[in-house]
Scaffold this motif. Structure first.
Motif, PDB file in Angstrom:
ATOM      1  N   ILE A  82       0.854  -1.181   0.000  1.00 27.98           N
ATOM      2  CA  ILE A  82       0.000   0.000   0.000  1.00 27.98           C
ATOM      3  C   ILE A  82       0.893   1.235   0.000  1.00 27.98           C
ATOM      4  CG2 ILE A  82      -1.795   1.290   1.239  1.00 27.98           C
ATOM      5  CD1 ILE A  82      -2.511  -1.371   2.653  1.00 27.98           C
ATOM      6  N   ALA A  83       0.474   2.228  -0.767  1.00 26.51           N
ATOM      7  CA  ALA A  83       1.128   3.538  -0.751  1.00 26.51           C
ATOM      8  C   ALA A  83       0.067   4.562  -0.387  1.00 26.51           C
ATOM      9  CB  ALA A  83       1.733   3.859  -2.116  1.00 26.51           C
ATOM     10  N   ARG A  84       0.486   5.589   0.343  1.00 30.46           N
ATOM     11  CA  ARG A  84      -0.438   6.650   0.744  1.00 30.46           C
ATOM     12  C   ARG A  84       0.154   8.009   0.399  1.00 30.46           C
ATOM     13  NH1 ARG A  84      -1.683   3.221   5.560  1.00 30.46           N
ATOM     14  NH2 ARG A  84      -3.630   2.223   4.960  1.00 30.46           N
ATOM     15  N   LEU A  85      -0.718   8.911   0.001  1.00 29.30           N
ATOM     16  CA  LEU A  85      -0.330  10.284  -0.286  1.00 29.30           C
ATOM     17  C   LEU A  85      -0.433  11.073   1.011  1.00 29.30           C
ATOM     18  CD1 LEU A  85       0.473  12.201  -2.605  1.00 29.30           C
ATOM     19  CD2 LEU A  85      -1.963  12.728  -2.866  1.00 29.30           C
ATOM     20  N   ASP A  87       0.663  14.674   2.783  1.00 27.33           N
ATOM     21  CA  ASP A  87       1.147  16.041   2.555  1.00 27.33           C
ATOM     22  C   ASP A  87       1.700  16.219   1.148  1.00 27.33           C
ATOM     23  OD1 ASP A  87       0.441  16.774   5.179  1.00 27.33           O
ATOM     24  OD2 ASP A  87       2.389  16.127   5.956  1.00 27.33           O
ATOM     25  N   GLY A  88       1.009  15.645   0.181  1.00 25.87           N
ATOM     26  CA  GLY A  88       1.393  15.798  -1.220  1.00 25.87           C
ATOM     27  C   GLY A  88       2.516  14.899  -1.697  1.00 25.87           C
ATOM     28  N   VAL A  89       2.955  13.958  -0.843  1.00 25.16           N
ATOM     29  CA  VAL A  89       4.071  13.070  -1.193  1.00 25.16           C
ATOM     30  C   VAL A  89       3.629  11.618  -1.018  1.00 25.16           C
ATOM     31  CG1 VAL A  89       6.437  12.387  -0.590  1.00 25.16           C
ATOM     32  CG2 VAL A  89       5.755  14.787  -0.415  1.00 25.16           C
ATOM     33  N   TRP A  90       3.870  10.790  -2.042  1.00 26.64           N
ATOM     34  CA  TRP A  90       3.557   9.366  -1.931  1.00 26.64           C
ATOM     35  C   TRP A  90       4.575   8.671  -1.053  1.00 26.64           C
ATOM     36  CZ3 TRP A  90      -0.862   7.156  -3.041  1.00 26.64           C
ATOM     37  CH2 TRP A  90      -1.725   7.794  -3.936  1.00 26.64           C
ATOM     38  N   LYS A  91       4.082   7.832  -0.128  1.00 25.64           N
ATOM     39  CA  LYS A  91       4.952   7.055   0.752  1.00 25.64           C
ATOM     40  C   LYS A  91       4.438   5.627   0.812  1.00 25.64           C
ATOM     41  CE  LYS A  91       6.512  10.919   3.458  1.00 25.64           C
ATOM     42  NZ  LYS A  91       7.264  11.224   4.646  1.00 25.64           N
ATOM     43  N   ILE A  92       5.354   4.701   0.975  1.00 26.54           N
ATOM     44  CA  ILE A  92       5.022   3.287   1.114  1.00 26.54           C
ATOM     45  C   ILE A  92       4.710   3.026   2.589  1.00 26.54           C
ATOM     46  CG2 ILE A  92       5.852   0.919   0.789  1.00 26.54           C
ATOM     47  CD1 ILE A  92       5.511   2.578  -1.846  1.00 26.54           C
ATOM     48  N   THR A  93       3.716   2.180   2.859  1.00 27.97           N
ATOM     49  CA  THR A  93       3.360   1.943   4.255  1.00 27.97           C
ATOM     50  C   THR A  93       4.409   1.088   4.971  1.00 27.97           C
ATOM     51  OG1 THR A  93       2.065  -0.059   3.798  1.00 27.97           O
ATOM     52  CG2 THR A  93       0.885   2.080   3.777  1.00 27.97           C
ATOM     53  N   ARG A  94       4.470   1.305   6.259  1.00 30.17           N
ATOM     54  CA  ARG A  94       5.367   0.561   7.131  1.00 30.17           C
ATOM     55  C   ARG A  94       5.059  -0.940   7.046  1.00 30.17           C
ATOM     56  NH1 ARG A  94       5.167  -1.442  12.326  1.00 30.17           N
ATOM     57  NH2 ARG A  94       7.123  -1.299  13.498  1.00 30.17           N
ATOM     58  N   ASP A  95       3.765  -1.281   7.016  1.00 29.63           N
ATOM     59  CA  ASP A  95       3.385  -2.695   6.931  1.00 29.63           C
ATOM     60  C   ASP A  95       3.994  -3.364   5.700  1.00 29.63           C
ATOM     61  OD1 ASP A  95       1.843  -2.560   9.266  1.00 29.63           O
ATOM     62  OD2 ASP A  95      -0.026  -2.225   8.180  1.00 29.63           O
ATOM     63  N   THR A  96       3.990  -2.656   4.572  1.00 29.99           N
ATOM     64  CA  THR A  96       4.546  -3.209   3.329  1.00 29.99           C
ATOM     65  C   THR A  96       6.019  -3.559   3.515  1.00 29.99           C
ATOM     66  OG1 THR A  96       2.993  -1.896   2.011  1.00 29.99           O
ATOM     67  CG2 THR A  96       4.953  -2.752   0.875  1.00 29.99           C
ATOM     68  N   ILE A  97       6.783  -2.638   4.069  1.00 33.42           N
ATOM     69  CA  ILE A  97       8.224  -2.836   4.235  1.00 33.42           C
ATOM     70  C   ILE A  97       8.522  -3.870   5.319  1.00 33.42           C
ATOM     71  CG2 ILE A  97      10.415  -1.697   4.762  1.00 33.42           C
ATOM     72  CD1 ILE A  97       8.998  -0.899   2.037  1.00 33.42           C
ATOM     73  N   CYS A  98       7.824  -3.775   6.445  1.00 34.14           N
ATOM     74  CA  CYS A  98       8.093  -4.690   7.561  1.00 34.14           C
ATOM     75  C   CYS A  98       7.768  -6.137   7.226  1.00 34.14           C
ATOM     76  CB  CYS A  98       7.326  -4.249   8.807  1.00 34.14           C
ATOM     77  SG  CYS A  98       8.014  -2.759   9.566  1.00 34.14           S
ATOM     78  N   GLN A  99       6.727  -6.371   6.428  1.00 31.84           N
ATOM     79  CA  GLN A  99       6.403  -7.761   6.077  1.00 31.84           C
ATOM     80  C   GLN A  99       7.541  -8.393   5.285  1.00 31.84           C
ATOM     81  OE1 GLN A  99       2.774  -7.818   3.751  1.00 31.84           O
ATOM     82  NE2 GLN A  99       3.724  -6.761   2.024  1.00 31.84           N
ATOM     83  N   ASP A 100       8.220  -7.597   4.483  1.00 29.58           N
ATOM     84  CA  ASP A 100       9.331  -8.139   3.692  1.00 29.58           C
ATOM     85  C   ASP A 100      10.593  -8.296   4.533  1.00 29.58           C
ATOM     86  OD1 ASP A 100       7.653  -8.300   1.532  1.00 29.58           O
ATOM     87  OD2 ASP A 100       8.335  -6.420   0.640  1.00 29.58           O
ATOM     88  N   LEU A 101      10.850  -7.340   5.404  1.00 28.03           N
ATOM     89  CA  LEU A 101      12.010  -7.466   6.293  1.00 28.03           C
ATOM     90  C   LEU A 101      11.878  -8.708   7.168  1.00 28.03           C
ATOM     91  CD1 LEU A 101      12.498  -3.729   7.334  1.00 28.03           C
ATOM     92  CD2 LEU A 101      14.093  -5.122   5.983  1.00 28.03           C
TER      93      LEU A 101
END
Length: 120
Positions: A82-85, A87-101
């Motif tokens: 999941i990515a979220r916008l 303050d005008g900037v797209w960011k990847i969710t923590r859940d996305t990154i942590c599941q892979d780590l």
């Protein structure tokens, strides 16, 4: 933009790890990443590339995507993120990154939720 973000996060190496700024909530991500680089999956994690295969905007400020991770050892298919916008900037969710780590023995503290779309 989201495709490039995933590619950049997984392609970044070194001490600074600027990718923390590309994650909606970086809590515990740096420590989990350090566990990976110090562990037995260091080599395959260092070679990891994230390739976004499908992207769906579910709201003006949210997108879900399917991706795969290619490493020197294996290819991990049908991953979801999941990515979220914010303050005008797209960011990847923590859940996305942590599941892979976590697959490479990196533990995000506090925990995280696995990203998987509902079938309903």
């Amino acid at each position: 933009m989201i495709t490039e973000l995933m590619s950049s996060i997984y392609g970044e190496s070194g001490e600074s790890f600027e990718a923390l700024g590309w994650i909606d909530d970086p809590t515990g991500v740096a420590a989990a990443r350090e566990e990976v680089t110090a562990g037995s999956f260091e080599e395959s994690a260092a070679s990891a590339e994230a390739i976004v295969e499908a992207l769906v905007f579910t709201a003006p400020d949210e997108a879900w995507f399917r991706y795969r991770i290619e490493t020197s050892v294996t290819t991990l298919r049908d991953r979801f993120g999941i990515a979220r916008l914010i303050d005008g900037v797209w960011k990847i969710t923590r859940d996305t990154i942590c599941q892979d780590l976590s697959m490479a023995s990196g533990n995000c503290v506090p925990g995280y939720d696995v990203v998987f779309p509902n079938e309903g």
